[in-house]
Write an enzyme that holds these catalytic residues in place. Sequence first.
Site, PDB file in Angstrom:
ATOM      1  N   GLY A   9       0.796  -1.020   0.000  1.00  0.00           N
ATOM      2  CA  GLY A   9      -0.002   0.068  -0.119  1.00  0.00           C
ATOM      3  C   GLY A   9       1.053   1.369   0.113  1.00  0.00           C
ATOM      4  N   ALA A  10       0.519   2.139   0.790  1.00  0.00           N
ATOM      5  CA  ALA A  10       1.344   3.343   0.822  1.00  0.00           C
ATOM      6  C   ALA A  10       2.716   3.286   1.098  1.00  0.00           C
ATOM      7  CB  ALA A  10       0.601   4.612   1.771  1.00  0.00           C
ATOM      8  N   LYS A 185       5.925   4.837  20.290  1.00  0.00           N
ATOM      9  CA  LYS A 185       5.222   5.447  19.027  1.00  0.00           C
ATOM     10  C   LYS A 185       3.677   4.897  19.338  1.00  0.00           C
ATOM     11  CE  LYS A 185       5.169   5.773  14.104  1.00  0.00           C
ATOM     12  NZ  LYS A 185       5.336   5.212  12.814  1.00  0.00           N
ATOM     13  N   ASN A 189       0.576   7.303  19.202  1.00  0.00           N
ATOM     14  CA  ASN A 189      -0.718   7.341  18.265  1.00  0.00           C
ATOM     15  C   ASN A 189      -1.992   7.107  19.197  1.00  0.00           C
ATOM     16  OD1 ASN A 189       0.819   7.394  15.974  1.00  0.00           O
ATOM     17  ND2 ASN A 189       1.471   5.228  15.736  1.00  0.00           N
ATOM     18  N   ASN A 193      -3.746   9.754  17.214  1.00  0.00           N
ATOM     19  CA  ASN A 193      -4.664   8.998  16.223  1.00  0.00           C
ATOM     20  C   ASN A 193      -6.290   8.934  16.701  1.00  0.00           C
ATOM     21  OD1 ASN A 193      -3.781   7.440  13.507  1.00  0.00           O
ATOM     22  ND2 ASN A 193      -1.925   7.681  15.054  1.00  0.00           N
ATOM     23  N   SER A 258      -3.572   8.942  10.600  1.00  0.00           N
ATOM     24  CA  SER A 258      -4.052   7.869   9.758  1.00  0.00           C
ATOM     25  C   SER A 258      -5.619   7.361  10.102  1.00  0.00           C
ATOM     26  CB  SER A 258      -3.195   6.580   9.547  1.00  0.00           C
ATOM     27  OG  SER A 258      -2.969   6.070  10.852  1.00  0.00           O
TER      28      SER A 258
END
Length: 305
Positions: A9-10, A185, A189, A193, A258
């Site tokens: 994917g990305a 991390k 997130n 997020n 995201s």
Amino acid sequence: MKVAIAGAGAMGCRFGYMLADSGVDVTLIDGWKTHVDAINQQGLFVETERGSRHYSLPAMLAEDAHGEFDVVILFTKAMQMAEMLQKIAPVLASAKVVMTLSNGLGNIETLEQYVDRSVIYAGVTLWSCELEGPGHIRATGSGNIELQPLMSTDMTTAGRLVEMLNHAGLNAELSANVLLSIWKKAAFNSVMNTYCALLDCNVGGFGRRPDALEMARTVVREIVQVARSQQIPLTEEMVMHTVQKVFDPRESGEHYPSMHQDLHKGRLTEIDYLNGAVARMGEAQGIPVPVNRLLTQLIHAKEAQ
Ligand code: NAD
């Protein structure tokens, strides 16, 4: 080294074109047929700050995965990893390195169910990328990679892996405690997020709330307790320092995390590998984690809407 990227994917495409451009033999593996066909027919179209061009590199469907590869880099979302590992079983057998740089907690445990611990590498990356459509990515900004073999003492392979990544400009370094970086991390997130997804705002928008730091700290405090129960020396300051830094619009204040993008596009999020993982581990250890449990429930409620 021959490399397969499973989950193109990305991020998989970004790593794929950078490695291929430095001369590495790379194959992309993905389950999205239209995307795989586009890459094979027209090449991968990459937009960067310096312009755009097509990169010619082979792609194969995960269900048809075959061949021998020295390195397999997994780049699915955390909740997709087990299914991907089942599909690519034929290419895992010969791999000397199987590496995950995906976000979230629990990816190593998933990998351990499918490959020998001696080939597992785990890490975190600050590279980013957007998948614009089939065979098309926007790869801007820069980043780095921190990685560590889970138990291997084969420093020749580890050194060659880092050298290969650095030759491609991916800024990799071996870490002495990658689990701490993964938790740091994940904690970050779990704040950014989750709140930006729930409040439908970008990082700067959340940061401008007068109670943003207090809201962040409430989540982080629980995560630190759970991390400590897993022998991870995470501190509140480590996470809060990064949280405060990104509120600055000159940093990534205008960025939508995201999870926000996933909810907007009607996709499932990685919540069960962020606040959800913390809540599960905390409850198993008898550590109170009501905030992380509630945030997980709220994101699941949003996913269901
Ligand atoms: P993505 O959704 O763009 O890519 C995942 C790819 O895996 C997709 O192309 C999908 O088709 C494929 N896939 C998923 N399940 C599959 C299956 N069962 N069989 C075959 N193919 C399957 O995700 P991404 O943005 O590249 O993120 C990957 C990981 O990297 C995530 O953990 C994310 O949090 C992390 N990450 C992303 C960024 C970013 O900027 N995109 C930055 C840092 C970390």
